[in-house]
Design an enzyme around this catalytic site. Sequence first.
Site, short mmCIF file in Angstrom:
data_model
loop_
_atom_site.label_atom_id
_atom_site.label_comp_id
_atom_site.label_asym_id
_atom_site.label_seq_id
_atom_site.Cartn_x
_atom_site.Cartn_y
_atom_site.Cartn_z
N PRO A 176 0.84 -1.20 0.00
CA PRO A 176 0.00 0.00 0.00
C PRO A 176 0.88 1.25 0.00
CG PRO A 176 0.34 -0.72 2.24
CD PRO A 176 1.15 -1.66 1.37
N ALA A 190 -4.74 4.68 4.16
CA ALA A 190 -4.06 3.68 3.33
C ALA A 190 -5.07 2.77 2.66
CB ALA A 190 -3.11 2.85 4.18
N ASN A 191 -4.61 2.03 1.68
CA ASN A 191 -5.41 0.95 1.09
C ASN A 191 -5.03 -0.35 1.77
OD1 ASN A 191 -6.15 2.90 -0.72
ND2 ASN A 191 -5.78 1.65 -2.52
N ARG A 192 -5.92 -1.31 1.70
CA ARG A 192 -5.58 -2.64 2.19
C ARG A 192 -4.68 -3.32 1.16
NH1 ARG A 192 -8.91 -4.34 6.30
NH2 ARG A 192 -11.00 -3.49 6.07
N SER A 193 -3.53 -3.76 1.58
CA SER A 193 -2.66 -4.52 0.68
C SER A 193 -1.57 -5.19 1.50
CB SER A 193 -2.01 -3.58 -0.34
OG SER A 193 -1.03 -4.26 -1.08
#
Length: 395
Positions: free
Chosen positions: A195, A207-210
């Site tokens: 992310p 943030a993005n989930r990654s």
Amino acid sequence: MFNGKQILLVISGSIAAYKALELARLLRKAGATVHAVLTAGGARFVTREALAGITGQRVHDDLWAAEAEIGHIRLARLPDAVVVAPASADLLARMAHGLADDLASTVLLATRAPVLVAPAMNPAMWNHPATRANLAMLRSRGVAVVGPGVGAMAEPESGPGRLSEPEEILAAVVALLAPAGLPLAGRHAVVTSGPTHEPIDPVRYIANRSSGKQGHAIAGALAALGARVTLVSGPVVQPDPVGVTLVRVETARQMLAACEAALPADIAVMAAAVADWRVAHEAGQKLKKQPGAAAPTLEMALNPDILATVSRHAQRPRLVVGFAAETEAVVQHAVDKRARKGCDWIVANDVSGDVMGGDANAVHLVTSRGVEDWPRMPKADVAARLAQRIAEELA
Ligand code: C5P
């Protein structure tokens, strides 16, 4: 990684020679036997004792002493690879012109092993036409070059000439030793993963989930096929893939800068979950929760699109691959995205299930020739199959 390999590490005179100690440690940790040769200049910056301690081997610094101990021809024939780090302007010049006036230059003239040089010098020396010509000559003879980086120098001056970091030199040694038969030998790939974190204040971010699992696996799979890989990763807890240059970043803007700095490349695989927006005004101090006060409103700003930027870059890699994580109309969105971003391929996956952070992935590969539906398989297998397809495309 280097089990049974013999590496000759030549250290010439530069303030950056201290990094050669760390490189020697990394090479040894990776299984190599490291034999060090110091030039007279190199010996001004690192000691024989430190090198002998780190390599566990006798250190060579004198042509005539080495003659009695091992012989310069044996020293030249013994290694699987010769790494010159740091490579001073002077040693590069002597190599280019075939001089053999000390142990290092004699061994470099006598060796048949592949040679990697990691230059380090003042920017003016690096930019001098003499150095440029020497480098071109060495390159034309098959000498591999890593760096130099751009940045602050020991003198209060900055520019090109900084010795590459030990991890980066290590990755270049991996590529140097990759069997020439590997399909991606000689190719450079830039991969993004994980992310991005976009700070709100010093302690909070969006943030993005990654997990970075898929991107890291792709970096490893490309390296396994012989590519030199620069992995630009946001914050993840994945183990570092073997034989890959890892550049750690936090924000989308840092990720873009790291990708652009890594160009030129033959391949770009943008698997990171980049935050589309960042907080427009990052607070310098932690935002305080005031009793009774309303929740703060965050103003957002658009982040650069790394995939679209790389796809339209003056130094555009030959093959640019993007990812698309969708929860509906997966293939249609991917086809649209391929056109919009200007990339060659899109790897599309349906993230409505347990793909996020999981070990398996079911993807569709969207290319100019149509759509391939791949069966559900472990992320490592998606990575290996994608790397294989990339190798076929560039063959
Ligand atoms: O537009 P979207 O985020 O769905 O596109 C996904 C693809 O674009 C991925 O390959 C991702 O790494 C890339 N991307 C990017 N920079 C952004 C947003 C997405 O490189 N700011």
